[in-house]
Scaffold this motif. Structure first.
Motif, PDB file in Angstrom:
ATOM      1  N   VAL A 161      43.473  47.167 -58.882  1.00 47.60           N
ATOM      2  CA  VAL A 161      43.995  48.524 -59.029  1.00 47.60           C
ATOM      3  C   VAL A 161      44.483  49.010 -57.667  1.00 47.60           C
ATOM      4  N   LYS A 162      45.722  49.462 -57.638  1.00 50.10           N
ATOM      5  CA  LYS A 162      46.288  50.018 -56.415  1.00 50.10           C
ATOM      6  C   LYS A 162      47.049  51.285 -56.762  1.00 50.10           C
ATOM      7  N   GLU A 163      47.192  52.136 -55.773  1.00 52.48           N
ATOM      8  CA  GLU A 163      48.074  53.286 -55.934  1.00 52.48           C
ATOM      9  C   GLU A 163      49.410  52.924 -55.300  1.00 52.48           C
ATOM     10  N   VAL A 164      50.455  52.893 -56.098  1.00 51.28           N
ATOM     11  CA  VAL A 164      51.771  52.469 -55.622  1.00 51.28           C
ATOM     12  C   VAL A 164      52.708  53.657 -55.629  1.00 51.28           C
ATOM     13  N   SER A 165      53.727  53.560 -54.829  1.00 56.12           N
ATOM     14  CA  SER A 165      54.725  54.621 -54.769  1.00 56.12           C
ATOM     15  C   SER A 165      55.631  54.554 -55.992  1.00 56.12           C
ATOM     16  N   THR A 166      56.002  55.726 -56.490  1.00 53.28           N
ATOM     17  CA  THR A 166      56.926  55.762 -57.632  1.00 53.28           C
ATOM     18  C   THR A 166      58.358  55.483 -57.203  1.00 53.28           C
ATOM     19  N   GLY A 167      58.599  55.489 -55.888  1.00 47.49           N
ATOM     20  CA  GLY A 167      59.964  55.313 -55.400  1.00 47.49           C
ATOM     21  C   GLY A 167      60.717  56.611 -55.296  1.00 47.49           C
ATOM     22  N   SER A 168      60.084  57.709 -55.719  1.00 46.51           N
ATOM     23  CA  SER A 168      60.719  59.031 -55.674  1.00 46.51           C
ATOM     24  C   SER A 168      59.838  59.970 -54.853  1.00 46.51           C
ATOM     25  N   GLY A 169      60.216  60.222 -53.612  1.00 45.54           N
ATOM     26  CA  GLY A 169      59.432  61.095 -52.755  1.00 45.54           C
ATOM     27  C   GLY A 169      58.110  60.452 -52.359  1.00 45.54           C
ATOM     28  N   ASN A 170      57.089  61.305 -52.202  1.00 45.10           N
ATOM     29  CA  ASN A 170      55.772  60.823 -51.786  1.00 45.10           C
ATOM     30  C   ASN A 170      54.804  60.655 -52.941  1.00 45.10           C
ATOM     31  N   ALA A 171      55.276  60.774 -54.166  1.00 49.57           N
ATOM     32  CA  ALA A 171      54.393  60.693 -55.326  1.00 49.57           C
ATOM     33  C   ALA A 171      53.863  59.271 -55.491  1.00 49.57           C
ATOM     34  N   GLY A 172      52.634  59.183 -56.007  1.00 47.35           N
ATOM     35  CA  GLY A 172      52.017  57.891 -56.279  1.00 47.35           C
ATOM     36  C   GLY A 172      51.582  57.791 -57.722  1.00 47.35           C
ATOM     37  N   VAL A 173      51.368  56.554 -58.172  1.00 51.21           N
ATOM     38  CA  VAL A 173      50.946  56.306 -59.539  1.00 51.21           C
ATOM     39  C   VAL A 173      49.994  55.112 -59.517  1.00 51.21           C
ATOM     40  N   PRO A 174      48.945  55.128 -60.334  1.00 53.02           N
ATOM     41  CA  PRO A 174      48.061  53.955 -60.363  1.00 53.02           C
ATOM     42  C   PRO A 174      48.755  52.767 -60.995  1.00 53.02           C
ATOM     43  N   ALA A 175      48.503  51.607 -60.433  1.00 53.70           N
ATOM     44  CA  ALA A 175      49.082  50.363 -60.962  1.00 53.70           C
ATOM     45  C   ALA A 175      47.982  49.318 -61.046  1.00 53.70           C
ATOM     46  N   HIS A 212      55.358  56.919 -72.658  1.00 56.48           N
ATOM     47  CA  HIS A 212      55.917  58.264 -72.524  1.00 56.48           C
ATOM     48  C   HIS A 212      55.981  58.706 -71.066  1.00 56.48           C
ATOM     49  N   SER A 213      56.057  57.757 -70.165  1.00 52.80           N
ATOM     50  CA  SER A 213      56.078  58.072 -68.741  1.00 52.80           C
ATOM     51  C   SER A 213      57.463  58.551 -68.302  1.00 52.80           C
ATOM     52  N   TRP A 214      57.468  59.390 -67.280  1.00 59.40           N
ATOM     53  CA  TRP A 214      58.710  59.915 -66.712  1.00 59.40           C
ATOM     54  C   TRP A 214      59.222  59.061 -65.553  1.00 59.40           C
ATOM     55  N   LEU A 215      58.545  57.982 -65.237  1.00 54.35           N
ATOM     56  CA  LEU A 215      58.886  57.176 -64.064  1.00 54.35           C
ATOM     57  C   LEU A 215      60.288  56.575 -64.169  1.00 54.35           C
ATOM     58  N   ASP A 216      60.974  56.502 -63.025  1.00 55.53           N
ATOM     59  CA  ASP A 216      62.282  55.856 -62.934  1.00 55.53           C
ATOM     60  C   ASP A 216      62.051  54.354 -62.754  1.00 55.53           C
ATOM     61  N   PRO A 217      62.395  53.513 -63.737  1.00 56.92           N
ATOM     62  CA  PRO A 217      62.110  52.065 -63.631  1.00 56.92           C
ATOM     63  C   PRO A 217      62.726  51.430 -62.392  1.00 56.92           C
ATOM     64  N   ASP A 218      63.975  51.773 -62.084  1.00 51.20           N
ATOM     65  CA  ASP A 218      64.647  51.143 -60.937  1.00 51.20           C
ATOM     66  C   ASP A 218      63.963  51.515 -59.626  1.00 51.20           C
ATOM     67  N   LEU A 266      60.839  52.399 -59.250  1.00 54.21           N
ATOM     68  CA  LEU A 266      59.534  51.747 -59.211  1.00 54.21           C
ATOM     69  C   LEU A 266      59.661  50.292 -58.795  1.00 54.21           C
ATOM     70  N   VAL A 267      60.653  49.598 -59.333  1.00 52.59           N
ATOM     71  CA  VAL A 267      60.845  48.188 -58.979  1.00 52.59           C
ATOM     72  C   VAL A 267      61.166  48.061 -57.494  1.00 52.59           C
ATOM     73  N   ARG A 268      62.019  48.945 -56.974  1.00 54.84           N
ATOM     74  CA  ARG A 268      62.333  48.897 -55.543  1.00 54.84           C
ATOM     75  C   ARG A 268      61.078  49.107 -54.703  1.00 54.84           C
ATOM     76  N   SER A 269      60.230  50.022 -55.134  1.00 56.48           N
ATOM     77  CA  SER A 269      58.991  50.263 -54.400  1.00 56.48           C
ATOM     78  C   SER A 269      58.093  49.028 -54.418  1.00 56.48           C
ATOM     79  N   LEU A 270      57.969  48.368 -55.568  1.00 56.48           N
ATOM     80  CA  LEU A 270      57.123  47.176 -55.662  1.00 56.48           C
ATOM     81  C   LEU A 270      57.650  46.042 -54.795  1.00 56.48           C
ATOM     82  N   THR A 271      58.946  45.818 -54.827  1.00 54.79           N
ATOM     83  CA  THR A 271      59.509  44.701 -54.053  1.00 54.79           C
ATOM     84  C   THR A 271      59.457  44.972 -52.550  1.00 54.79           C
ATOM     85  N   ASP A 272      59.607  46.240 -52.164  1.00 54.21           N
ATOM     86  CA  ASP A 272      59.636  46.559 -50.731  1.00 54.21           C
ATOM     87  C   ASP A 272      58.253  46.513 -50.092  1.00 54.21           C
ATOM     88  N   TRP A 273      57.196  46.739 -50.889  1.00 53.12           N
ATOM     89  CA  TRP A 273      55.888  46.812 -50.262  1.00 53.12           C
ATOM     90  C   TRP A 273      54.827  45.958 -50.957  1.00 53.12           C
TER      91      TRP A 273
END
Length: 674
Positions: A376-390, A424-430, A432-439
């Motif tokens: 379990v990690k808290e990852v960035s949503t890729g939008s601002g400083n918001a985080g989401v559990p992953a 039903h999540s509001w997350l932007d898929p693209d 989120l993927v950029r955040s995962l690949t970058d970090w």
């Protein structure tokens, strides 16, 4: 004739002392050995000799100094409930007695099996050894370890620490503080705030010293409570644990009782001396209490309200942790999976090579399908400083857990990483993927990072295989990241870290033992525990904290109301005539009691501020962002709301006391005016 308030103030310390002594001994016994004079922490330092040589060196030291050395070793199958005490057997020592009669466990939640120190060759010698002996024995024990190739650092156990004094659980300090505050304030209000009792004795020719001796006769109340309670407590302890460690319990209770009585006696004596300094005529007429006493009573009531807020926050947090750990649903989801406890200090945990070695071991186990990934990690949503559990998982996790996509099909691992977003999540898929690949997947091969697919998750909750109360067991708002081959996607350092936190779990105990033996990392593993074992320990501690915090909440509420009544009574005696004059002049009751009602408003405002500070501490992380992993985060808002509600309830009760005493004050002052 002493007031009931004084008798209550003197009855509290002996009861509280026994409770604190019991809790302290229980905590000390569960974490180590009761009564040891010092401890020696041993670490590998160069070319060490065999465990048998070390055991022989220890035996020579204890025979020479007539001492006992104990090494507590957790049971791998049940490290929370069972342990083995490796004990020396020098003639006439406590160690010989334990080998013959067994170790007297004070806490019934822990069972200790006693074995001779010669069994040290079956465990890692690095760790903490408890010594029952003098300073010379401690020095020679350190030299014995050094001669065997081990470094040792030593620490003396203070006398109070040997009795368990100082060992406690959350909630107990607040309980002590609020009860001592209430008792001392009650003594001052009942003496300097009501000087007539001392004035009558002065009228009969008693000196100040004699009056003081007569007043301090209230200590007989404490003695009576102790004499009546001792047999009852003794029977209870004998039924619970066979009266184990009873000398330490008696000594700790006596020391704590004296310490808790000291501020009460000082407050009482101070109040008597001040009361004796009042003019005799004024004191006999029931002179108005000094403004300082009235202010002290109000201030003590506000402090009690703040302690109530803290206790409510602690109670809600402990209840949340207790409820989220060790449930039947968790046990079914965990199955036969186990986690490893990595040997803590004195191992070289700051060495990169240490973690890389553990990471290679974890990676090999994942590749051989002996282990599974559930990180379990808290990852960035890729939008601002918001985080989401992953939740990062592998193919073995998906084989054991039935996880479904939004269309109802079962999710399985493919050849590339996949991110599954809640339906039903509001997350932007693209993003989120950029955040995962970058970090988070920065160590993965470039081909895998370029080809991350995204899907919609249908399963409402994901099981995390938690190892304690710091991460929720079930996540209902997490992104699922499927990583088919963790050994190639993450660095050895990351896998080693996840192994130590339980995020790399093994399928069953047999596979774990084989993997440990094949990799030769047995000395780094302190225990193999069932998933949820640490969570169960967290829940057990939380349940103990729940009891302490509940007692603190009830005590703080009662003390706050009692102090409010005492403060109102003192205020009425000081300002009663002014209050009656306002009533006669037709002043509205709210304005007539404006000062008392202002205190109520201030108490609620202070409670709200304190609850807000507690909310921000629980809800926000160090960076000022909302933490999404800690279960206590979910309790922050209801905790703050309940704390403010409790303060409001106390304020309502206090306001009712103000209104009730207003009518009585007007009636009594009116009678005096006739």
């Amino acid at each position: 004739m002493r007031s009931r308030v004084l008798r209550l103030a003197y009855a509290i310390p002996p009861v509280l002392a026994f409770v604190l002594a019991f809790v302290g001994l229980a905590v000390t016994d569960e974490s180590g050995v009761v009564g040891s004079t010092s401890s020696v922490t041993v670490s590998l330092d160069g070319a060490a000799q065999s465990n048998r040589v070390i055991a022989g060196a220890i035996a020579r030291v204890v025979r020479e100094h007539h001492a006992t050395v104990v090494r507590m070793v957790a049971d791998r199958a049940d490290p929370i409930g069972r342990r083995t005490a490796l004990v020396t057997d020098a003639p006439g020592t406590i160690g010989e007695q334990w080998l013959r009669d067994g170790y007297p466990d004070f806490s019934r939640t822990m069972s200790s099996r006693v074995r001779p120190m010669s069994d040290l060759d079956r465990v890692d010698p690095a760790g903490t050894y408890e010594l029952f002996g003098d300073e010379a024995a401690r020095r020679d024990l350190v030299r014995a370890f050094a001669s065997a190739g081990y470094g040792a650092r030593t620490e003396s156990t203070p006398l109070l620490g040997r009795l368990g004094i100082g060992a406690t659980v959350d909630g107990v300090p607040g309980l002590v503080g609020v009860l001592v505050l209430g008792a001392t304030t009650a003594c001052l209000v009942a003496t300097v705030g009501s000087p007539r009792r001392c004035a009558v004795r002065r009228l009969h020719g008693h000196s100040t010293a004699r009056i003081l001796r007569q007043e301090l006769g209230a200590l007989r109340t404490s003695a009576t409570v102790a004499l009546v309670g001792a047999p009852l407590a003794g029977v209870g302890i004998w039924i619970m644990n066979g009266a184990a460690q009873w000398p330490a319990l008696v000594a700790a209770t006596a020391v704590l009782g004296a310490a808790l009585l000291t501020p009460v006696v000082l407050a009482h004596a101070t109040g008597v001396l001040l009361a004796c300094r009042r003019p005799l005529v004024d004191a006999l007429r029931g002179a108005r209490p000094p403004g300082g006493v009235v202010g002290l009573a109000h201030a003590a009531r506000l402090v009690a309200t703040l302690l109530l807020v803290s206790a409510v926050s602690g109670l809600v947090g402990a209840e949340i942790v207790a409820r989220t750990s060790g449930t039947e649903r968790d046990l079914r989801a965990a199955g036969t999976a186990v986690q490893l406890w990595i040997t803590p200090d004195p191992r070289p945990i700051e060495s990169q090579a240490y973690w890389d070695r553990l990471g290679r071991f974890a990676g090999g186990a994942l590749q051989d399908h002996d282990a599974l990934l559930s990180a379990v990690k808290e990852v960035s949503t890729g939008s601002g400083n918001a985080g989401v559990p992953a939740l990062f998982v592998d193919a073995e996790y998906l084989r054991l857990q039935d996880v479904r996509a939004a269309d109802g099909t079962r999710i399985r691992a493919g050849s590339r990483p996949t991110a599954w977003i809640p339906e039903h999540s509001w997350l932007d898929p693209d993003a989120l993927v950029r955040s995962l690949t970058d970090w988070d997947l920065r160590d993965a091969p470039d081909a895998a990072r370029r080809d991350i697919t995204v899907g919609r998750l249908g399963t409402p909750e994901l099981w995390t295989y938690p190892d304690g109360g710091s991460v929720r067991g079930w996540l209902d708002d997490a992104v699922l990241v499927v990583v088919p081959t963790p050994a190639t996607m993450f660095s050895a350092d990351q896998l080693g870290s996840w192994l130590s936190t339980g995020d790399v779990a093994f399928r069953d105990r047999a596979r774990t033992e084989r993997a440990i033996h094949a990799a030769g990392v047995g000395s780094e593993i302190s225990a193999v525990v069932d998933v949820g074992q640490a969570a169960a320990e967290t829940a057990r501690g939380a349940r103990r904290t729940v009891v302490a915090q509940a007692a603190a909440v009830v005590s703080a509420a009662v003390v706050a109301v009692v102090l409010a009544a005492l403060a109102t009574s003192a205020h009425r005696r000081r300002h009663g005539r002014a209050r009656f004059a306002k009533t006669v002049a037709g002043v509205h009751p709210v304005r007539a009691d404006g000062d008392l009602l202002t205190v109520e408003v201030v108490s609620v405002v202070l409670a709200a501020l304190a609850a807000g500070v507690a909310w921000s501490r629980l809800r926000l992380g160090d960076a000022g962002q909302i933490s999404v992993l800690d279960p206590l985060t979910q309790a922050a808002s209801p905790s703050a709301l309940l704390a403010v509600t409790a303060a409001v309830v106390v304020s309502i009760l206090s306001t009712s006391i103000v209104l009730g005493t207003a009518r009585e004050t007007d009636r009594s002052r009116g009678d005096e005016a006739r």
